[in-house]
Scaffold this motif. Structure first.
Motif, PDB file in Angstrom:
ATOM      1  N   LYS B 155      64.485  49.832  48.625  1.00  0.00           N
ATOM      2  CA  LYS B 155      62.870  49.782  48.438  1.00  0.00           C
ATOM      3  C   LYS B 155      63.169  48.407  48.060  1.00  0.00           C
ATOM      4  N   ASN B 156      62.305  47.223  48.268  1.00  0.00           N
ATOM      5  CA  ASN B 156      61.907  45.968  48.224  1.00  0.00           C
ATOM      6  C   ASN B 156      63.153  45.281  48.437  1.00  0.00           C
ATOM      7  N   LEU B 157      63.513  45.712  48.928  1.00  0.00           N
ATOM      8  CA  LEU B 157      64.978  44.477  49.113  1.00  0.00           C
ATOM      9  C   LEU B 157      64.616  43.604  50.419  1.00  0.00           C
ATOM     10  N   VAL B 158      63.585  43.536  50.900  1.00  0.00           N
ATOM     11  CA  VAL B 158      63.843  41.929  52.281  1.00  0.00           C
ATOM     12  C   VAL B 158      61.877  41.437  51.120  1.00  0.00           C
ATOM     13  N   GLY B 159      62.172  40.340  50.806  1.00  0.00           N
ATOM     14  CA  GLY B 159      60.983  39.411  50.817  1.00  0.00           C
ATOM     15  C   GLY B 159      61.390  37.899  50.090  1.00  0.00           C
ATOM     16  N   LEU B 160      59.529  37.896  49.034  1.00  0.00           N
ATOM     17  CA  LEU B 160      59.524  35.852  48.694  1.00  0.00           C
ATOM     18  C   LEU B 160      59.489  36.084  47.492  1.00  0.00           C
ATOM     19  N   PHE B 161      59.685  35.709  46.579  1.00  0.00           N
ATOM     20  CA  PHE B 161      58.817  34.888  45.761  1.00  0.00           C
ATOM     21  C   PHE B 161      57.556  34.355  45.822  1.00  0.00           C
ATOM     22  N   ASN B 162      56.753  34.805  45.995  1.00  0.00           N
ATOM     23  CA  ASN B 162      55.520  33.968  46.587  1.00  0.00           C
ATOM     24  C   ASN B 162      54.269  34.015  45.816  1.00  0.00           C
ATOM     25  N   GLN B 163      53.756  32.969  44.292  1.00  0.00           N
ATOM     26  CA  GLN B 163      52.899  33.375  44.379  1.00  0.00           C
ATOM     27  C   GLN B 163      51.457  32.820  44.512  1.00  0.00           C
ATOM     28  N   PRO B 164      50.409  33.552  44.228  1.00  0.00           N
ATOM     29  CA  PRO B 164      49.362  33.630  45.030  1.00  0.00           C
ATOM     30  C   PRO B 164      48.221  32.324  44.782  1.00  0.00           C
ATOM     31  N   LYS B 165      46.936  32.067  44.648  1.00  0.00           N
ATOM     32  CA  LYS B 165      46.312  31.049  44.199  1.00  0.00           C
ATOM     33  C   LYS B 165      45.112  31.574  43.201  1.00  0.00           C
ATOM     34  N   LEU B 166      44.874  32.856  43.642  1.00  0.00           N
ATOM     35  CA  LEU B 166      44.218  33.451  42.641  1.00  0.00           C
ATOM     36  C   LEU B 166      44.222  35.051  43.052  1.00  0.00           C
ATOM     37  N   VAL B 167      44.004  35.715  41.508  1.00  0.00           N
ATOM     38  CA  VAL B 167      43.928  37.179  41.300  1.00  0.00           C
ATOM     39  C   VAL B 167      42.553  37.250  41.281  1.00  0.00           C
ATOM     40  N   LEU B 168      41.423  38.141  42.501  1.00  0.00           N
ATOM     41  CA  LEU B 168      40.477  38.704  41.978  1.00  0.00           C
ATOM     42  C   LEU B 168      40.760  39.999  41.620  1.00  0.00           C
ATOM     43  N   ALA B 169      40.531  41.111  40.109  1.00  0.00           N
ATOM     44  CA  ALA B 169      40.985  41.674  40.237  1.00  0.00           C
ATOM     45  C   ALA B 169      39.170  42.272  40.050  1.00  0.00           C
ATOM     46  N   ASP B 170      39.060  43.394  40.841  1.00  0.00           N
ATOM     47  CA  ASP B 170      36.993  43.719  40.268  1.00  0.00           C
ATOM     48  C   ASP B 170      37.349  45.243  39.592  1.00  0.00           C
ATOM     49  N   THR B 171      37.028  45.846  38.329  1.00  0.00           N
ATOM     50  CA  THR B 171      37.287  46.844  37.854  1.00  0.00           C
ATOM     51  C   THR B 171      36.272  47.956  38.106  1.00  0.00           C
ATOM     52  N   ASP B 172      35.418  47.766  39.072  1.00  0.00           N
ATOM     53  CA  ASP B 172      34.373  48.549  39.653  1.00  0.00           C
ATOM     54  C   ASP B 172      34.691  49.779  40.716  1.00  0.00           C
ATOM     55  N   VAL B 173      35.887  48.816  41.401  1.00  0.00           N
ATOM     56  CA  VAL B 173      36.156  49.179  42.555  1.00  0.00           C
ATOM     57  C   VAL B 173      37.536  50.513  42.163  1.00  0.00           C
ATOM     58  N   LEU B 174      38.419  50.516  41.035  1.00  0.00           N
ATOM     59  CA  LEU B 174      38.828  51.202  40.267  1.00  0.00           C
ATOM     60  C   LEU B 174      38.191  52.587  39.949  1.00  0.00           C
ATOM     61  N   ASP B 175      36.879  53.165  40.951  1.00  0.00           N
ATOM     62  CA  ASP B 175      36.449  54.424  40.893  1.00  0.00           C
ATOM     63  C   ASP B 175      36.161  55.163  41.803  1.00  0.00           C
ATOM     64  N   THR B 176      36.654  54.503  43.102  1.00  0.00           N
ATOM     65  CA  THR B 176      36.850  54.801  43.927  1.00  0.00           C
ATOM     66  C   THR B 176      38.039  55.237  44.195  1.00  0.00           C
ATOM     67  N   LEU B 177      38.765  55.016  43.159  1.00  0.00           N
ATOM     68  CA  LEU B 177      40.511  55.760  43.234  1.00  0.00           C
ATOM     69  C   LEU B 177      40.283  57.209  43.036  1.00  0.00           C
ATOM     70  N   SER B 178      41.796  58.154  43.021  1.00  0.00           N
ATOM     71  CA  SER B 178      41.992  59.781  42.859  1.00  0.00           C
ATOM     72  C   SER B 178      42.010  59.155  41.655  1.00  0.00           C
ATOM     73  N   LEU B 179      42.636  60.731  40.231  1.00  0.00           N
ATOM     74  CA  LEU B 179      41.826  60.572  39.380  1.00  0.00           C
ATOM     75  C   LEU B 179      43.651  60.120  39.307  1.00  0.00           C
ATOM     76  N   ARG B 180      44.472  60.737  40.344  1.00  0.00           N
ATOM     77  CA  ARG B 180      45.830  61.265  40.028  1.00  0.00           C
ATOM     78  C   ARG B 180      46.640  59.263  40.565  1.00  0.00           C
ATOM     79  N   GLU B 181      46.019  58.965  41.347  1.00  0.00           N
ATOM     80  CA  GLU B 181      45.619  57.533  41.418  1.00  0.00           C
ATOM     81  C   GLU B 181      45.592  56.498  40.295  1.00  0.00           C
ATOM     82  N   PHE B 182      44.755  56.557  39.821  1.00  0.00           N
ATOM     83  CA  PHE B 182      44.394  55.808  38.725  1.00  0.00           C
ATOM     84  C   PHE B 182      45.270  56.155  37.899  1.00  0.00           C
TER      85      PHE B 182
END
Lengths: 371, 371
Positions: B155-182
């Motif tokens: 896993k994860n053996l191919v890739g980059l260190f590449n920073q985003p320009k912005l992170v937007l984390a909407d906490t409401d969206v998490l209510d649509t996750l299953s309990l197991r995922e949460f």
């Protein structure tokens, strides 16, 4: 006695040296041992280079007690593909290379671009060394950190800015190139004179035979070219400005390569650049930016060394001007739809021209195809 | 009224903000218009996220006059592949995005890792924004710039260190996750307390129900986690030292994921990390580094929130200890063959232990499998 010339590429934390000289493939072991003591290596190369030079390199590495796993790929532009990228990355992982180890890109531009890209993404980045074996790679693609593969939608559309830790350019290796390959690389040498080094272009007009013959003049021409490229790259690593000057001859050149379906029996990259540079000078003269004498001087020099300089020098039939123009507008050096060209005010006076009238380009192509 | 929290990731020229709060998917248009006026966008997402939230996002972007091309992929870990990387990169090029345009990674960790990698190599790099939609992605994978895909070799053996320009984390969206995922994401939240924030762990022991319920405690827990991760990343962007602390629980966890063939019906990443963290504490206590009371406290908390914490909590049969040990030594966090573990001296006192005796690890695994 070593006649090696060293050039510094000034990129702060990513600075590195280019070493140019005779017999550097055999001496790579000590260079690499000094660069990264204790590192293991993988050598990415192609079948042609492997058959001629791989033994010399692995023997030199072995003498310096450096382990080396070869990854040998088919030769040719088609190797710059997603499939071959995957093959190299998986090869590096299978060789159990870690982030402190070293990838050696040993070949022409195709191998350098592909291996540099693979090194940049295997385990999220391993250091790599460029050992260019073609004149084109020694004076152009191995310096400056542009790496990548081709997309079905266009050349070099996928990749990274990823600087090597060292470039070792062995000038002896060039004697195994075909004359046509050498000439194609020479087009990029002449380019540096035409961009902003008029004295270098004049020197080449006098000394090109010695450059082709080998020896000190060849080392000097390669060193001047690398210095010119290193200067531009140090000013503009990520091509947000000045670095675009290096594309002199490339907009027309790429369109001609696309128009011949990248068939190397008809046109190779350096030949496309040669014709492209002649066209850029002629187009500049047509736009009254430069004297027609300068365009004539460029054409005379390209003709003297045996390079093509007119569209009609390409064997076989070409698509109509409208189609060539379409290839130009598909070129990736487009910023928000505006057409950008490298034009010139004379030998060594190139500049970035934005908003070049599309109608002028089309009319110019029509005239050149009718020739 | 906006309850959004903003966290700065201090990385000099690559610095960016993480915005955490309610309703940020709908508000993304104004955020992105402010970040990159005039840019066009592509939204990389998966089928699940698209069916739930894509319309809200595209509508918000349209209101801010931002063009958006959706690239919708199958959901699941298998999407982190070479084939899907090619599909996204070709999609970005086909959408005619240029180097000044913007890629939006809209999904969980798989989408964030894949889209961030694709953005880093399409046209040699386009800027991108992370819009994580899982708890795991909001507190871990969307912050810090690790992007990539899986190799058949790991896993994860191919890739980059590449920073985003912005992170937007909407906490409401998490209510649509299953309990197991949460819950699986919550394991990474608890991890930050266990690494070096004992007060945060104590706070979680008291407030985890409110974090699961939503509201201010959830925003607070995500913000604390992002702050903790941002601190580590700012100290050690390229994981040459301290950043390895973030792997607490991951060495055992990855081995367990490999041992269950990444079958998410048996074990998902966060669950592997939960068991891994419990094992790291128990192993530290066995090595007389930490009190067994601390290991018991960790296990009690994981059990309280409904996370697995013992190897025997994994349904189905597992390979023998020797095989698990083999998976551990294949883990990429190996430096020149030495075994490195994140161990602890107690709650919030983790440290990087090098040269952990392999025999101790094997004996410990045998005891835990026999349990």
């Amino acid at each position: 006695m070593s006649d090696a010339v060293t050039i510094e590429v000034g990129l702060g934390a990513r600075a590195y040296q280019i070493r140019i000289g005779k017999g550097l493939v055999a001496k790579a072991g000590s260079e690499i041992a000094a660069l990264k003591p204790g590192a293991r290596t993988a050598i990415v190369t192609d079948e042609n280079v492997a058959s001629r030079h791989l033994e010399t390199l692995t023997q030199g590495l072995a003498e310096a007690s450096i382990a080396a796993t070869p990854i040998i790929l088919p030769a040719g532009e088609k190797t710059k593909s997603y499939a071959m990228l995957e093959r190299v990355v998986e090869g590096l992982i299978a060789a159990k290379l870690e982030r402190n180890d070293l990838v050696i890109a040993f070949g022409g531009g195709v191998i350098g671009d592909l291996a540099g890209f693979a090194a940049g993404i295997a385990r999220r980045g391993m250091p790599f060394v460029q050992m260019p074996t073609s004149l084109l790679a020694q004076v152009d693609s191995s310096v400056g950190g542009k790496t990548g593969i081709n997309s079905p939608q266009g050349k070099n559309l996928v990749g990274l800015f990823n600087q090597p830790k060292l470039v070792l350019a062995d000038t002896d290796v060039l004697d195994t190139l075909s004359l046509r390959e050498f000439r194609a690389g020479y087009a990029e040498v002449a380019k540096y004179g035409l961009i902003d080094r008029p004295d270098f272009f004049t020197w080449l007009e006098k000394n090109w035979r010695e450059v082709f013959a080998g020896g000190a003049a060849r080392t000097e021409a390669i060193a001047q070219s690398c210095r010119a490229k290193a200067d531009v790259v140090a000013r503009d690593e990520f091509e947000t400005g000045d670095r675009a000057l290096l594309n002199l001859g490339h907009t027309f050149g790429h369109a001609l390569e696309a128009a011949t379906a990248y068939d190397s029996s008809r046109l190779v990259h350096g030949e496309g650049v040669a014709i492209g540079m002649a066209l850029a000078h002629r187009f500049s003269s047509r736009l009254n930016l430069a004297s027609p004498d300068d365009a004539a001087r460029v054409e005379a020099h390209l003709q003297a060394v045996g390079l093509p300089y007119r569209i009609s020098d390409i064997p076989g039939s070409l698509p109509p001007a409208e189609k060539l123009f379409e290839y130009i507008t598909q070129d990736k050096k487009v910023t928000r739809g505006a057409l950008t060209f490298i034009l010139t005010r004379g030998i060594g006076q190139s500049f970035i021209a934005k908003d070049v009238p599309q109608s002028e380009v089309l009319a110019f192509l029509k005239d050149n195809l009718a020739e």
